[in-house]
Design a protein around this motif. Structure first.
Motif, short mmCIF file in Angstrom:
data_model
loop_
_atom_site.label_atom_id
_atom_site.label_comp_id
_atom_site.label_asym_id
_atom_site.label_seq_id
_atom_site.Cartn_x
_atom_site.Cartn_y
_atom_site.Cartn_z
N ALA A 24 0.84 -1.20 0.00
CA ALA A 24 0.00 0.00 0.00
C ALA A 24 0.88 1.25 0.00
O ALA A 24 0.59 2.22 -0.73
N GLU A 27 1.03 4.07 -3.05
CA GLU A 27 0.83 5.50 -2.78
C GLU A 27 2.00 6.32 -3.30
O GLU A 27 1.82 7.39 -3.88
N TYR A 28 3.20 5.82 -3.10
CA TYR A 28 4.40 6.51 -3.62
C TYR A 28 4.34 6.56 -5.14
O TYR A 28 4.62 7.62 -5.74
N LYS A 86 1.77 6.50 -7.09
CA LYS A 86 0.72 7.43 -7.52
C LYS A 86 1.22 8.88 -7.48
O LYS A 86 0.84 9.68 -8.33
N ARG A 87 2.05 9.19 -6.52
CA ARG A 87 2.59 10.56 -6.40
C ARG A 87 3.78 10.78 -7.33
O ARG A 87 4.08 11.91 -7.69
#
Length: 130
Positions: free
Chosen positions: A119, A123-124, A126-127
């Motif tokens: 997860a 998230e990383y 996606k950024r």
């Protein structure tokens, strides 16, 4: 056992990672139902799948410069080492050891790994898309 491909925490929003998670859960369900020679074959296939799955994640971490890659890779290496050791036992006829590991230990590890390490990786990504 939460290891169900439709469980929201296993779907992280990254096409390739989610596909690997779904394949893992499907293979684990097949392994659970297998016995005899089919179990031995499917245990090997699950081990091979994890090696490929982990390599794809490792590659994503390297390409993106993911800062927690050493810890994440280390966890992949540990679990793949365990699977490889159990595979040798299963192929030598000691199926009970492999069955116990794959069906009692691996699902809980996987759920925790996905909900924490994977997860955070997604998230990383996606950024900081590749």
């Amino acid at each position: 056992m939460t290891t169900d491909p439709t469980t929201p925490q296993l779907m992280l929003g990254h096409v390739d990672i989610d596909a690997d998670h779904q394949q893992f859960t499907e293979r684990l369900a097949q392994l659970k139902a297998a016995s005899g020679a089919a179990f031995i074959q499917q245990f090997g296939q699950l081990t091979d799948h994890l090696a490929e799955h982990f390599e794809r994640e490792n590659s994503l971490m390297m390409q993106s410069g993911y800062p927690a890659s050493a810890e994440h890779r280390g966890e992949h290496n540990r679990v793949l080492g365990e699977m490889t050791n159990f595979r040798a036992r299963v192929e030598a006829g000691r199926v009970r050891f492999g069955r116990a590991y794959a069906l009692e230990q691996l699902p809980g590890w996987f759920d925790l790994h996905v909900s924490t390490m994977d997860a955070a990786l997604v998230e990383y990504l996606k950024r900081s898309p590749l």
